[in-house]
Write a protein that holds these residues in place. Sequence first.
Motif, short mmCIF file in Angstrom:
data_model
loop_
_atom_site.label_atom_id
_atom_site.label_comp_id
_atom_site.label_asym_id
_atom_site.label_seq_id
_atom_site.Cartn_x
_atom_site.Cartn_y
_atom_site.Cartn_z
N ALA A 100 45.02 -6.84 -55.26
CA ALA A 100 44.90 -8.12 -55.97
C ALA A 100 46.28 -8.71 -56.23
O ALA A 100 46.40 -9.67 -56.99
CB ALA A 100 44.14 -7.92 -57.28
N GLY A 101 47.30 -8.15 -55.62
CA GLY A 101 48.67 -8.59 -55.83
C GLY A 101 49.05 -9.79 -54.99
O GLY A 101 48.19 -10.59 -54.59
N SER A 102 50.32 -9.92 -54.69
CA SER A 102 50.86 -11.06 -53.96
C SER A 102 50.17 -11.25 -52.61
O SER A 102 50.16 -10.34 -51.76
CB SER A 102 52.36 -10.86 -53.74
OG SER A 102 52.86 -11.74 -52.76
N THR A 103 49.58 -12.43 -52.41
CA THR A 103 48.92 -12.72 -51.14
C THR A 103 49.92 -12.68 -49.99
O THR A 103 49.66 -12.09 -48.94
CB THR A 103 48.24 -14.10 -51.19
OG1 THR A 103 47.27 -14.12 -52.23
CG2 THR A 103 47.55 -14.41 -49.87
N GLY A 104 51.08 -13.31 -50.20
CA GLY A 104 52.09 -13.34 -49.14
C GLY A 104 52.56 -11.95 -48.75
O GLY A 104 52.75 -11.66 -47.57
N ALA A 105 52.76 -11.09 -49.75
CA ALA A 105 53.23 -9.73 -49.46
C ALA A 105 52.16 -8.93 -48.73
O ALA A 105 52.48 -8.15 -47.82
CB ALA A 105 53.62 -9.03 -50.76
N LEU A 106 50.89 -9.12 -49.11
CA LEU A 106 49.82 -8.39 -48.41
C LEU A 106 49.69 -8.88 -46.97
O LEU A 106 49.49 -8.07 -46.05
CB LEU A 106 48.49 -8.55 -49.16
CG LEU A 106 47.34 -7.71 -48.60
CD1 LEU A 106 47.64 -6.22 -48.71
CD2 LEU A 106 46.03 -8.04 -49.30
N LEU A 107 49.81 -10.19 -46.76
CA LEU A 107 49.78 -10.72 -45.40
C LEU A 107 50.93 -10.16 -44.57
O LEU A 107 50.74 -9.72 -43.43
CB LEU A 107 49.85 -12.24 -45.43
CG LEU A 107 48.66 -13.01 -46.01
CD1 LEU A 107 48.96 -14.50 -46.05
CD2 LEU A 107 47.40 -12.74 -45.20
N ALA A 108 52.13 -10.18 -45.16
CA ALA A 108 53.29 -9.65 -44.45
C ALA A 108 53.13 -8.17 -44.18
O ALA A 108 53.44 -7.69 -43.07
CB ALA A 108 54.56 -9.91 -45.27
N GLY A 109 52.65 -7.43 -45.17
CA GLY A 109 52.45 -6.00 -44.99
C GLY A 109 51.41 -5.70 -43.93
O GLY A 109 51.60 -4.80 -43.09
N GLY A 110 50.31 -6.45 -43.95
CA GLY A 110 49.28 -6.23 -42.95
C GLY A 110 49.76 -6.52 -41.55
O GLY A 110 49.50 -5.75 -40.62
N MET A 111 50.51 -7.61 -41.38
CA MET A 111 50.94 -8.00 -40.04
C MET A 111 52.13 -7.19 -39.55
O MET A 111 52.20 -6.82 -38.38
CB MET A 111 51.27 -9.49 -40.02
CG MET A 111 50.03 -10.37 -40.14
SD MET A 111 50.33 -12.15 -39.92
CE MET A 111 50.89 -12.61 -41.55
N LEU A 112 53.09 -6.89 -40.46
CA LEU A 112 54.30 -6.19 -40.05
C LEU A 112 54.14 -4.67 -40.05
O LEU A 112 54.67 -3.98 -39.18
CB LEU A 112 55.47 -6.56 -40.96
CG LEU A 112 55.91 -8.03 -40.94
CD1 LEU A 112 57.03 -8.25 -41.94
CD2 LEU A 112 56.37 -8.43 -39.54
N ARG A 113 53.43 -4.16 -41.05
CA ARG A 113 53.33 -2.70 -41.20
C ARG A 113 52.12 -2.11 -40.47
O ARG A 113 52.22 -1.08 -39.81
CB ARG A 113 53.25 -2.33 -42.69
CG ARG A 113 54.47 -2.78 -43.50
CD ARG A 113 55.74 -2.12 -43.01
NE ARG A 113 56.86 -2.38 -43.92
CZ ARG A 113 58.10 -1.98 -43.72
NH1 ARG A 113 58.38 -1.32 -42.60
NH2 ARG A 113 59.06 -2.25 -44.58
N ILE A 114 50.96 -2.76 -40.59
CA ILE A 114 49.79 -2.25 -39.89
C ILE A 114 49.77 -2.75 -38.44
O ILE A 114 49.52 -2.00 -37.51
CB ILE A 114 48.49 -2.66 -40.61
CG1 ILE A 114 48.45 -2.03 -42.01
CG2 ILE A 114 47.26 -2.21 -39.81
CD1 ILE A 114 47.25 -2.45 -42.84
N GLY A 115 50.06 -4.02 -38.27
CA GLY A 115 50.11 -4.58 -36.93
C GLY A 115 48.80 -5.22 -36.51
O GLY A 115 47.74 -4.98 -37.09
N ARG A 116 48.88 -6.05 -35.46
CA ARG A 116 47.71 -6.78 -34.98
C ARG A 116 46.86 -5.92 -34.06
O ARG A 116 47.34 -4.98 -33.43
CB ARG A 116 48.17 -8.02 -34.20
CG ARG A 116 48.86 -9.07 -35.03
CD ARG A 116 49.40 -10.20 -34.18
NE ARG A 116 50.58 -9.83 -33.41
CZ ARG A 116 50.67 -9.83 -32.10
NH1 ARG A 116 49.63 -10.20 -31.37
NH2 ARG A 116 51.78 -9.49 -31.50
N ILE A 117 45.57 -6.26 -34.00
CA ILE A 117 44.70 -5.73 -32.95
C ILE A 117 45.25 -6.21 -31.61
O ILE A 117 45.61 -7.39 -31.46
CB ILE A 117 43.25 -6.23 -33.13
CG1 ILE A 117 42.66 -5.69 -34.45
CG2 ILE A 117 42.38 -5.81 -31.96
CD1 ILE A 117 41.32 -6.31 -34.80
N ARG A 118 45.35 -5.33 -30.65
CA ARG A 118 45.87 -5.72 -29.35
C ARG A 118 45.03 -6.85 -28.76
O ARG A 118 43.81 -6.74 -28.61
CB ARG A 118 45.87 -4.53 -28.39
CG ARG A 118 46.52 -4.82 -27.03
CD ARG A 118 46.47 -3.60 -26.13
NE ARG A 118 47.29 -2.52 -26.67
CZ ARG A 118 48.59 -2.38 -26.46
NH1 ARG A 118 49.24 -3.28 -25.73
NH2 ARG A 118 49.24 -1.35 -26.97
#
Length: 334
Positions: A100-118
Amino acid sequence: MAKYRIALDAMGGDNAPVAIVEGAKLAVEEFPDITVQLYGPEDALRPLIEGSERIEIVHAPEVIGMHDSPMLAVRQKTESSLVKAVLAVREGAADAVVSAGSTGALLAGGMLRIGRIRGIERPALAPVIPGRKKPFLLIDCGANVDCQPRYLQQFGLMGSVYMQSVQGVPRPEVGLANIGTEAEKGDKLTREAYALMSAQSAYIFKGNAEVRDVPAGDFDVVVADGFVGNVILKSIEGVSSLIMGMLKDSLRSSRRARAGALMMRPALRGLKNKMDYKSHGGAPLLGVNGAVVKAHGSSDARAIKNAVRQARSMLEGKVVEKIRDGLDGLSAKE
């Protein structure tokens, strides 16, 4: 034995950590097949979970605040509750992450740390919104302000998979937000996206959704670029708040109105519950290689519990796998 491991950012949101922990307790009580991992300072969390089963603490001493730069925070605050929860999914220590924290940080974390579906070019934020006829998914709502037609075509796939797998809609119908229903309406982006969405076979595309008609719920999924989607979302929120406020003022305006309000109370309560974001839990970040749910910043324990339920449903419905499998159908119909 627990089947799903949910990483929960215990320090994210206005009511952290108490509401987050209480939400975790409600979740494990309702779902016997999950374990919740709470990420945050152990000394602050340990007293809150005494006696609770299937709730674990992972020590994370740092916190990403709402005023931190999202990209910098994700890169620099590697010991924060949000980043460590996201990394747990990437490293296989957890199956899904909720914050429930920072939307921008979660978006960045999801895209940079977890990565996209190929094969997915841009992940998208996709809340479920109450409609007059039925709830609908609005994708994207702010993750991608500048889009290409191919992105919108993929948003349709991701939204369709989510509504079918998580919301139980058998044959989701997808619309493209536009200024008119005719195929030739719109700017270059929407006209080209319309052509691509019409040509694919991975989901049911029903044409343009005129923005004024979006809240009616004629479509199960409404696709937009992040700028337009965010404007639609904020407009719906603002108008809903305005109407509810004006209605409340009118019902208090006279003795006769107050008497009528008493008779209308059950119907008004039902309307309020229908429009309550807490019942949905949060907005999924679709297109990343894991289940990621962004809960509302003001979430209480019930909203957190429902966000965990949402993450669990994404895992149970194999949303990531189905998005990956559906990419082949985005090529032109034979």
